[in-house]
Design a protein around this motif. Structure first.
Motif, mmCIF file in Angstrom:
data_model
loop_
_atom_site.group_PDB
_atom_site.id
_atom_site.type_symbol
_atom_site.label_atom_id
_atom_site.label_comp_id
_atom_site.label_asym_id
_atom_site.label_seq_id
_atom_site.Cartn_x
_atom_site.Cartn_y
_atom_site.Cartn_z
ATOM 1 N N ILE A 171 0.830 -1.204 0.000
ATOM 2 C CA ILE A 171 0.000 0.000 0.000
ATOM 3 C C ILE A 171 0.859 1.247 0.000
ATOM 4 O O ILE A 171 0.532 2.262 -0.648
ATOM 5 N N TRP A 172 1.992 1.210 0.712
ATOM 6 C CA TRP A 172 2.917 2.358 0.707
ATOM 7 C C TRP A 172 3.444 2.648 -0.686
ATOM 8 O O TRP A 172 3.419 3.788 -1.153
ATOM 9 N N ILE A 173 3.876 1.602 -1.388
ATOM 10 C CA ILE A 173 4.475 1.783 -2.714
ATOM 11 C C ILE A 173 3.428 2.195 -3.740
ATOM 12 O O ILE A 173 3.587 3.195 -4.455
ATOM 13 N N PHE A 174 2.331 1.439 -3.818
ATOM 14 C CA PHE A 174 1.335 1.711 -4.848
ATOM 15 C C PHE A 174 0.406 2.863 -4.460
ATOM 16 O O PHE A 174 -0.101 3.565 -5.342
ATOM 17 N N GLY A 175 0.180 3.064 -3.163
ATOM 18 C CA GLY A 175 -0.588 4.232 -2.746
ATOM 19 C C GLY A 175 0.154 5.520 -3.062
ATOM 20 O O GLY A 175 -0.429 6.500 -3.535
ATOM 21 N N SER A 176 1.465 5.509 -2.823
ATOM 22 C CA SER A 176 2.290 6.672 -3.172
ATOM 23 C C SER A 176 2.304 6.893 -4.682
ATOM 24 O O SER A 176 2.293 8.034 -5.152
ATOM 25 N N LEU A 177 2.317 5.789 -5.439
ATOM 26 C CA LEU A 177 2.278 5.909 -6.897
ATOM 27 C C LEU A 177 0.972 6.545 -7.353
ATOM 28 O O LEU A 177 0.963 7.396 -8.257
ATOM 29 N N THR A 178 -0.137 6.172 -6.713
ATOM 30 C CA THR A 178 -1.436 6.760 -7.065
ATOM 31 C C THR A 178 -1.464 8.254 -6.767
ATOM 32 O O THR A 178 -1.923 9.054 -7.593
ATOM 33 N N ILE A 179 -0.957 8.646 -5.587
ATOM 34 C CA ILE A 179 -0.894 10.065 -5.230
ATOM 35 C C ILE A 179 0.005 10.816 -6.203
ATOM 36 O O ILE A 179 -0.309 11.946 -6.620
ATOM 37 N N PHE A 180 1.114 10.187 -6.582
ATOM 38 C CA PHE A 180 2.052 10.818 -7.523
ATOM 39 C C PHE A 180 1.391 11.058 -8.877
ATOM 40 O O PHE A 180 1.480 12.163 -9.439
ATOM 41 N N LEU A 181 0.717 10.031 -9.412
ATOM 42 C CA LEU A 181 0.074 10.172 -10.726
ATOM 43 C C LEU A 181 -1.035 11.223 -10.672
ATOM 44 O O LEU A 181 -1.182 12.023 -11.613
ATOM 45 N N LEU A 182 -1.799 11.237 -9.585
ATOM 46 C CA LEU A 182 -2.865 12.224 -9.452
ATOM 47 C C LEU A 182 -2.295 13.636 -9.361
ATOM 48 O O LEU A 182 -2.826 14.570 -9.964
ATOM 49 N N ALA A 183 -1.200 13.779 -8.614
ATOM 50 C CA ALA A 183 -0.566 15.093 -8.484
ATOM 51 C C ALA A 183 -0.047 15.583 -9.830
ATOM 52 O O ALA A 183 -0.182 16.764 -10.170
ATOM 53 N N ARG A 184 0.527 14.679 -10.611
ATOM 54 C CA ARG A 184 1.041 15.072 -11.935
ATOM 55 C C ARG A 184 -0.101 15.444 -12.882
ATOM 56 O O ARG A 184 0.020 16.395 -13.661
ATOM 57 N N VAL A 185 -1.212 14.708 -12.796
ATOM 58 C CA VAL A 185 -2.367 15.022 -13.641
ATOM 59 C C VAL A 185 -2.925 16.396 -13.295
ATOM 60 O O VAL A 185 -3.353 17.157 -14.174
ATOM 61 N N LEU A 186 -2.875 16.739 -12.002
ATOM 62 C CA LEU A 186 -3.397 18.033 -11.561
ATOM 63 C C LEU A 186 -2.405 19.178 -11.784
ATOM 64 O O LEU A 186 -2.710 20.322 -11.447
ATOM 65 N N GLY A 187 -1.235 18.854 -12.309
ATOM 66 C CA GLY A 187 -0.258 19.898 -12.631
ATOM 67 C C GLY A 187 0.800 20.133 -11.586
ATOM 68 O O GLY A 187 1.518 21.142 -11.646
ATOM 69 N N GLY A 188 0.932 19.231 -10.624
ATOM 70 C CA GLY A 188 1.940 19.405 -9.579
ATOM 71 C C GLY A 188 3.318 18.994 -10.042
ATOM 72 O O GLY A 188 3.469 18.009 -10.780
ATOM 73 N N GLU A 189 4.339 19.718 -9.615
ATOM 74 C CA GLU A 189 5.722 19.404 -9.946
ATOM 75 C C GLU A 189 6.326 18.611 -8.787
ATOM 76 O O GLU A 189 6.951 19.165 -7.890
ATOM 77 N N VAL A 190 6.130 17.310 -8.807
ATOM 78 C CA VAL A 190 6.609 16.464 -7.725
ATOM 79 C C VAL A 190 7.097 15.149 -8.320
ATOM 80 O O VAL A 190 6.551 14.667 -9.315
ATOM 81 N N ALA A 191 8.138 14.589 -7.739
ATOM 82 C CA ALA A 191 8.695 13.325 -8.200
ATOM 83 C C ALA A 191 8.160 12.172 -7.359
ATOM 84 O O ALA A 191 7.730 12.367 -6.212
ATOM 85 N N TYR A 192 8.209 10.972 -7.922
ATOM 86 C CA TYR A 192 7.701 9.802 -7.204
ATOM 87 C C TYR A 192 8.495 9.553 -5.925
ATOM 88 O O TYR A 192 7.925 9.188 -4.888
ATOM 89 N N GLY A 193 9.808 9.760 -5.975
ATOM 90 C CA GLY A 193 10.631 9.580 -4.780
ATOM 91 C C GLY A 193 10.230 10.531 -3.666
ATOM 92 O O GLY A 193 10.264 10.169 -2.482
ATOM 93 N N GLN A 194 9.836 11.744 -4.023
ATOM 94 C CA GLN A 194 9.391 12.707 -3.023
ATOM 95 C C GLN A 194 8.095 12.258 -2.368
ATOM 96 O O GLN A 194 7.938 12.330 -1.144
ATOM 97 N N VAL A 195 7.153 11.791 -3.181
ATOM 98 C CA VAL A 195 5.867 11.314 -2.641
ATOM 99 C C VAL A 195 6.089 10.094 -1.756
ATOM 100 O O VAL A 195 5.514 9.977 -0.669
ATOM 101 N N LEU A 196 6.946 9.183 -2.202
ATOM 102 C CA LEU A 196 7.242 7.972 -1.440
ATOM 103 C C LEU A 196 7.816 8.325 -0.070
ATOM 104 O O LEU A 196 7.434 7.741 0.951
ATOM 105 N N GLY A 197 8.725 9.300 -0.039
ATOM 106 C CA GLY A 197 9.323 9.709 1.223
ATOM 107 C C GLY A 197 8.336 10.388 2.151
ATOM 108 O O GLY A 197 8.285 10.090 3.348
ATOM 109 N N VAL A 198 7.533 11.302 1.605
ATOM 110 C CA VAL A 198 6.571 12.041 2.433
ATOM 111 C C VAL A 198 5.501 11.109 2.997
ATOM 112 O O VAL A 198 5.184 11.169 4.193
#
Length: 209
Positions: free
Chosen positions: A108-135
């Motif tokens: 859930i940590w890995i794929f949940g972070s991936l979901t948040i990352f993809l959603l953030a990118r779709v919404l126009g956020g400048e964030v990397a997957y490693g950053q989301v995973l860490g936060v």
């Protein structure tokens, strides 16, 4: 007839006026730039900075801006070992004899972070997957903090529910305040809501609901 012998050449080093015999292999490695004295500590080899991890833990547990922590370091300088340690520790306290929950929490940590990352990118956020995973990983700390409290007040349903809600809001606020920047503008609820649901799911894995 060919006769003769091949002997290993003696190479001597002058160290403080004393000559020490050195093997051919050591000489070969030295010529290639290898020096045993230059070996780095294990933590440095693995890129583990304990002081940095400790500072990030404090940033997550005390997310109020008035406390003066530079909380953006959790997002802007992501690492892997700190969040992994937090996720594994949360998995350990969630066991209750069911070892399958460890793999579920990590998944859930890995794929949940991936979901948040993809959603953030779709919404126009400048964030990397490693950053989301860490936060997301570091922000599990509030749920770890409330875990021993739930063991004490578990028999009081109302108090237990309030503490669970407090822990989820604490974790979600800590993560959202780092991931949801000004670039989202009016789209913030679209990212805050799945972050909140993600920590509810983490808590459900702990409580066994």
């Amino acid at each position: 007839d060919l006769s003769g012998s091949i002997t290993t050449p003696d190479v001597k080093l002058n160290l403080g006026g004393e000559f020490i015999k050195e093997s051919t292999a050591t000489t070969f490695l030295r010529q290639r730039g290898y020096d045993q004295k230059k070996k780095k500590p294990l933590l440095e080899e693995l890129d583990i900075d304990l002081k940095d991890i400790y500072y990030k833990i404090r940033c997550v547990l005390m997310p109020m801006p008035s406390l003066g922590f530079n909380r953006q370091v959790v997002r802007d300088n992501p690492d892997f070992w700190g969040p992994l340690a937090v996720v594994l520790f949360f998995s350990m306290i969630s066991l209750y004899g069911q070892f399958k929950v460890v793999s579920w929490i990590i998944t859930i940590w890995i794929f949940g972070s991936l979901t948040i990352f993809l959603l953030a990118r779709v919404l126009g956020g400048e964030v990397a997957y490693g950053q989301v995973l860490g936060v997301i990983g570091y922000s599990l700390l509030p749920l770890i903090v409330i875990a021993p409290v739930l063991l004490v007040v578990g028999s009081f349903e109302v108090v237990s529910t309030l503490i669970k809600l407090f822990g989820v809001f604490w974790a979600a606020y800590s993560a959202a305040s780092l991931l949801v920047g000004e670039e989202f503008k009016t789209k913030k609820p679209l990212l805050i809501y799945p972050i909140f649901l993600l920590y509810i799911y983490f808590l459900s894995l702990y409580t066994g609901v």
